[in-house]
Design an enzyme around this catalytic site. Structure first.
Site, PDB file in Angstrom:
ATOM      1  N   ALA A  65      22.978 -48.436  37.560  1.00 37.09           N
ATOM      2  CA  ALA A  65      23.480 -47.069  37.664  1.00 37.09           C
ATOM      3  C   ALA A  65      23.030 -46.260  36.457  1.00 37.09           C
ATOM      4  O   ALA A  65      22.725 -46.817  35.396  1.00 37.09           O
ATOM      5  CB  ALA A  65      25.009 -47.079  37.745  1.00 37.09           C
ATOM      6  N   ASP A  66      22.998 -44.958  36.650  1.00 37.41           N
ATOM      7  CA  ASP A  66      22.732 -44.047  35.544  1.00 37.41           C
ATOM      8  C   ASP A  66      23.607 -42.821  35.739  1.00 37.41           C
ATOM      9  O   ASP A  66      23.673 -42.267  36.842  1.00 37.41           O
ATOM     10  CB  ASP A  66      21.260 -43.639  35.494  1.00 37.41           C
ATOM     11  CG  ASP A  66      20.960 -42.878  34.221  1.00 37.41           C
ATOM     12  OD1 ASP A  66      21.028 -43.485  33.138  1.00 37.41           O
ATOM     13  OD2 ASP A  66      20.691 -41.659  34.297  1.00 37.41           O
ATOM     14  N   THR A  67      24.302 -42.425  34.673  1.00 41.37           N
ATOM     15  CA  THR A  67      25.219 -41.296  34.728  1.00 41.37           C
ATOM     16  C   THR A  67      24.736 -40.191  33.805  1.00 41.37           C
ATOM     17  O   THR A  67      24.295 -40.464  32.689  1.00 41.37           O
ATOM     18  CB  THR A  67      26.644 -41.738  34.301  1.00 41.37           C
ATOM     19  OG1 THR A  67      27.082 -42.770  35.196  1.00 41.37           O
ATOM     20  CG2 THR A  67      27.637 -40.583  34.362  1.00 41.37           C
ATOM     21  N   GLY A 102      23.696 -41.970  39.656  1.00 48.80           N
ATOM     22  CA  GLY A 102      22.836 -42.615  40.626  1.00 48.80           C
ATOM     23  C   GLY A 102      23.172 -44.091  40.613  1.00 48.80           C
ATOM     24  O   GLY A 102      23.284 -44.704  39.544  1.00 48.80           O
TER      25      GLY A 102
END
Length: 194
Positions: A65-67, A102
Protein backbone atom coordinates in the site's frame (compact mmCIF):
# COMPACT_ATOMS: atom_id res chain seq x y z
CA UNK A 1 -2.93 -24.77 4.95
CA UNK A 2 -3.32 -21.13 4.00
CA UNK A 3 -0.24 -19.22 2.88
CA UNK A 4 1.12 -16.49 5.12
CA UNK A 5 0.47 -12.96 3.99
CA UNK A 6 3.56 -10.95 3.07
CA UNK A 7 3.33 -7.26 3.90
CA UNK A 8 5.58 -5.27 1.57
CA UNK A 9 5.84 -2.36 3.99
CA UNK A 10 7.85 -1.29 7.00
CA UNK A 11 4.93 0.75 8.35
CA UNK A 12 4.16 -0.24 11.94
CA UNK A 13 0.67 1.21 11.48
CA UNK A 14 -0.13 -1.16 8.61
CA UNK A 15 1.24 -4.08 10.61
CA UNK A 16 -0.93 -3.12 13.60
CA UNK A 17 -4.06 -2.69 11.47
CA UNK A 18 -3.61 -6.12 9.85
CA UNK A 19 -2.86 -7.58 13.27
CA UNK A 20 -6.26 -6.33 14.43
CA UNK A 21 -7.77 -8.65 11.82
CA UNK A 22 -5.82 -11.59 13.25
CA UNK A 23 -3.68 -12.04 10.14
CA UNK A 24 -0.30 -13.75 10.47
CA UNK A 25 2.26 -11.69 8.57
CA UNK A 26 5.74 -11.83 7.18
CA UNK A 27 7.04 -8.28 6.88
CA UNK A 28 9.32 -7.67 3.90
CA UNK A 29 9.66 -3.95 3.16
CA UNK A 30 9.89 -3.12 -0.53
CA UNK A 31 12.68 -0.94 -1.85
CA UNK A 32 10.97 1.26 -4.45
CA UNK A 33 11.22 4.84 -5.65
CA UNK A 34 8.37 6.74 -4.02
CA UNK A 35 8.87 10.06 -5.79
CA UNK A 36 5.91 11.60 -7.60
CA UNK A 37 6.54 11.62 -11.35
CA UNK A 38 6.19 14.96 -13.19
CA UNK A 39 2.52 15.56 -13.99
CA UNK A 40 1.41 12.36 -12.25
CA UNK A 41 -2.09 12.66 -10.74
CA UNK A 42 -2.25 11.70 -7.03
CA UNK A 43 -4.52 8.65 -7.61
CA UNK A 44 -2.18 7.32 -10.29
CA UNK A 45 0.78 7.96 -7.99
CA UNK A 46 -0.47 5.93 -4.99
CA UNK A 47 -1.62 3.10 -7.23
CA UNK A 48 1.69 2.97 -9.12
CA UNK A 49 3.75 2.90 -5.93
CA UNK A 50 1.53 0.22 -4.33
CA UNK A 51 1.85 -1.96 -7.44
CA UNK A 52 5.63 -1.50 -7.59
CA UNK A 53 5.96 -2.43 -3.92
CA UNK A 54 3.84 -5.59 -4.40
CA UNK A 55 5.91 -6.63 -7.41
CA UNK A 56 9.25 -5.98 -5.67
CA UNK A 57 8.75 -8.51 -2.86
CA UNK A 58 8.64 -12.31 -3.19
CA UNK A 59 5.81 -14.30 -1.68
CA UNK A 60 2.74 -16.32 -2.61
CA UNK A 61 0.39 -13.57 -1.39
CA UNK A 62 1.82 -10.06 -1.14
CA UNK A 63 0.01 -6.97 0.11
CA UNK A 64 1.37 -3.48 -0.51
CA UNK A 65 0.00 0.00 0.00
CA UNK A 66 0.95 3.62 -0.39
CA UNK A 67 -0.79 6.52 1.33
CA UNK A 68 -0.64 10.19 0.37
CA UNK A 69 -2.13 13.35 1.81
CA UNK A 70 -3.41 15.51 -1.05
CA UNK A 71 -4.19 19.22 -0.77
CA UNK A 72 -5.28 21.13 -3.85
CA UNK A 73 -3.91 18.43 -6.14
CA UNK A 74 -0.47 18.46 -4.45
CA UNK A 75 0.84 15.30 -2.81
CA UNK A 76 2.20 16.10 0.64
CA UNK A 77 4.73 13.38 1.39
CA UNK A 78 6.82 12.97 4.51
CA UNK A 79 8.42 16.26 5.54
CA UNK A 80 12.13 16.69 4.88
CA UNK A 81 12.67 18.39 8.24
CA UNK A 82 10.90 20.34 10.99
CA UNK A 83 10.50 23.47 8.84
CA UNK A 84 8.92 21.45 6.03
CA UNK A 85 6.53 19.91 8.59
CA UNK A 86 5.56 23.42 9.73
CA UNK A 87 4.94 24.42 6.09
CA UNK A 88 2.64 21.43 5.55
CA UNK A 89 0.72 21.99 8.78
CA UNK A 90 0.21 25.68 7.91
CA UNK A 91 -1.10 24.62 4.49
CA UNK A 92 -3.50 22.05 6.02
CA UNK A 93 -4.72 24.45 8.72
CA UNK A 94 -8.44 25.17 8.41
CA UNK A 95 -8.84 23.14 5.21
CA UNK A 96 -10.37 19.95 3.91
CA UNK A 97 -7.94 17.60 2.26
CA UNK A 98 -7.96 14.10 0.85
CA UNK A 99 -6.08 11.04 2.02
CA UNK A 100 -5.55 8.51 -0.76
CA UNK A 101 -4.29 4.98 -0.32
CA UNK A 102 -3.44 2.67 -3.18
CA UNK A 103 -3.66 -1.00 -2.16
CA UNK A 104 -2.35 -3.90 -4.23
CA UNK A 105 -2.66 -7.64 -3.58
CA UNK A 106 -0.53 -9.96 -5.72
CA UNK A 107 -1.05 -13.71 -5.59
CA UNK A 108 1.11 -16.28 -7.37
CA UNK A 109 -1.29 -19.15 -6.86
CA UNK A 110 -1.13 -20.31 -10.45
CA UNK A 111 0.97 -19.89 -13.55
CA UNK A 112 -1.06 -16.80 -14.39
CA UNK A 113 -1.26 -15.34 -10.90
CA UNK A 114 -3.52 -12.44 -10.00
CA UNK A 115 -2.99 -8.80 -9.15
CA UNK A 116 -5.85 -6.78 -7.70
CA UNK A 117 -5.79 -3.17 -6.61
CA UNK A 118 -7.91 -0.26 -5.47
CA UNK A 119 -7.58 3.39 -4.49
CA UNK A 120 -9.49 4.55 -1.42
CA UNK A 121 -10.19 8.23 -0.74
CA UNK A 122 -11.08 9.80 2.61
CA UNK A 123 -11.85 13.47 3.19
CA UNK A 124 -10.38 15.04 6.33
CA UNK A 125 -11.31 18.44 7.82
CA UNK A 126 -8.44 20.01 9.71
CA UNK A 127 -8.75 22.57 12.51
CA UNK A 128 -7.33 26.06 12.11
CA UNK A 129 -3.90 25.96 13.72
CA UNK A 130 -1.90 28.79 15.19
CA UNK A 131 1.87 28.94 15.52
CA UNK A 132 1.71 27.64 19.12
CA UNK A 133 -0.11 24.44 18.09
CA UNK A 134 2.17 23.88 15.11
CA UNK A 135 5.37 24.47 17.12
CA UNK A 136 4.16 22.17 19.89
CA UNK A 137 3.20 19.41 17.47
CA UNK A 138 6.41 19.59 15.47
CA UNK A 139 8.29 19.54 18.79
CA UNK A 140 6.75 16.14 19.60
CA UNK A 141 8.62 14.69 16.61
CA UNK A 142 5.50 12.85 15.47
CA UNK A 143 5.00 14.73 12.16
CA UNK A 144 8.51 14.09 10.88
CA UNK A 145 7.91 10.62 9.44
CA UNK A 146 4.23 10.95 8.49
CA UNK A 147 2.72 11.76 5.10
CA UNK A 148 1.22 15.24 5.35
CA UNK A 149 3.07 15.79 8.64
CA UNK A 150 0.37 14.40 10.93
CA UNK A 151 -0.87 11.16 12.46
CA UNK A 152 -4.60 10.85 13.17
CA UNK A 153 -3.88 7.93 15.53
CA UNK A 154 -1.43 10.03 17.54
CA UNK A 155 -1.31 13.56 18.92
CA UNK A 156 -2.23 14.88 15.47
CA UNK A 157 -5.72 13.50 16.00
CA UNK A 158 -6.39 16.58 18.14
CA UNK A 159 -6.42 18.66 14.95
CA UNK A 160 -8.82 16.47 12.95
CA UNK A 161 -12.35 17.86 13.10
CA UNK A 162 -14.13 15.50 10.73
CA UNK A 163 -13.47 12.39 8.66
CA UNK A 164 -15.64 11.36 5.71
CA UNK A 165 -14.81 7.83 4.69
CA UNK A 166 -12.48 5.18 6.04
CA UNK A 167 -10.68 6.19 9.23
CA UNK A 168 -8.23 3.28 8.88
CA UNK A 169 -7.36 4.69 5.45
CA UNK A 170 -6.09 7.87 7.14
CA UNK A 171 -3.99 5.71 9.47
CA UNK A 172 -2.47 4.00 6.42
CA UNK A 173 -4.57 1.04 5.27
CA UNK A 174 -8.30 0.92 4.47
CA UNK A 175 -9.25 -2.33 6.22
CA UNK A 176 -12.63 -3.06 4.61
CA UNK A 177 -11.29 -2.57 1.09
CA UNK A 178 -8.10 -4.50 1.87
CA UNK A 179 -10.10 -7.44 3.23
CA UNK A 180 -12.25 -7.39 0.07
CA UNK A 181 -9.13 -7.51 -2.16
CA UNK A 182 -7.66 -10.40 -0.14
CA UNK A 183 -10.94 -12.31 -0.38
CA UNK A 184 -11.11 -11.75 -4.17
CA UNK A 185 -7.52 -13.04 -4.45
CA UNK A 186 -8.59 -16.24 -2.68
CA UNK A 187 -6.76 -15.49 0.57
CA UNK A 188 -8.77 -16.90 3.51
CA UNK A 189 -9.59 -14.30 6.13
CA UNK A 190 -9.61 -15.39 9.80
CA UNK A 191 -13.42 -15.43 10.06
CA UNK A 192 -13.68 -17.60 6.94
CA UNK A 193 -11.42 -20.38 8.22
CA UNK A 194 -12.86 -23.51 9.86
Amino acid sequence: MAPRLVLASQSPRRRELLGQLGLALDVRPADTDERVLPGEPPRDYVLRVAREKARAVPGEVVLAADTAVVLGGEVLGKPRDAEDARRMLRALSGTRHEVLTGVCVRRNASALGVELDAVVATEVAFARLGDAEIDWYVGTGEPLDKAGAYAIQGSGGAFVQEVRGSVSNVVGLPLAETAALLRRAGFPLPWEQP
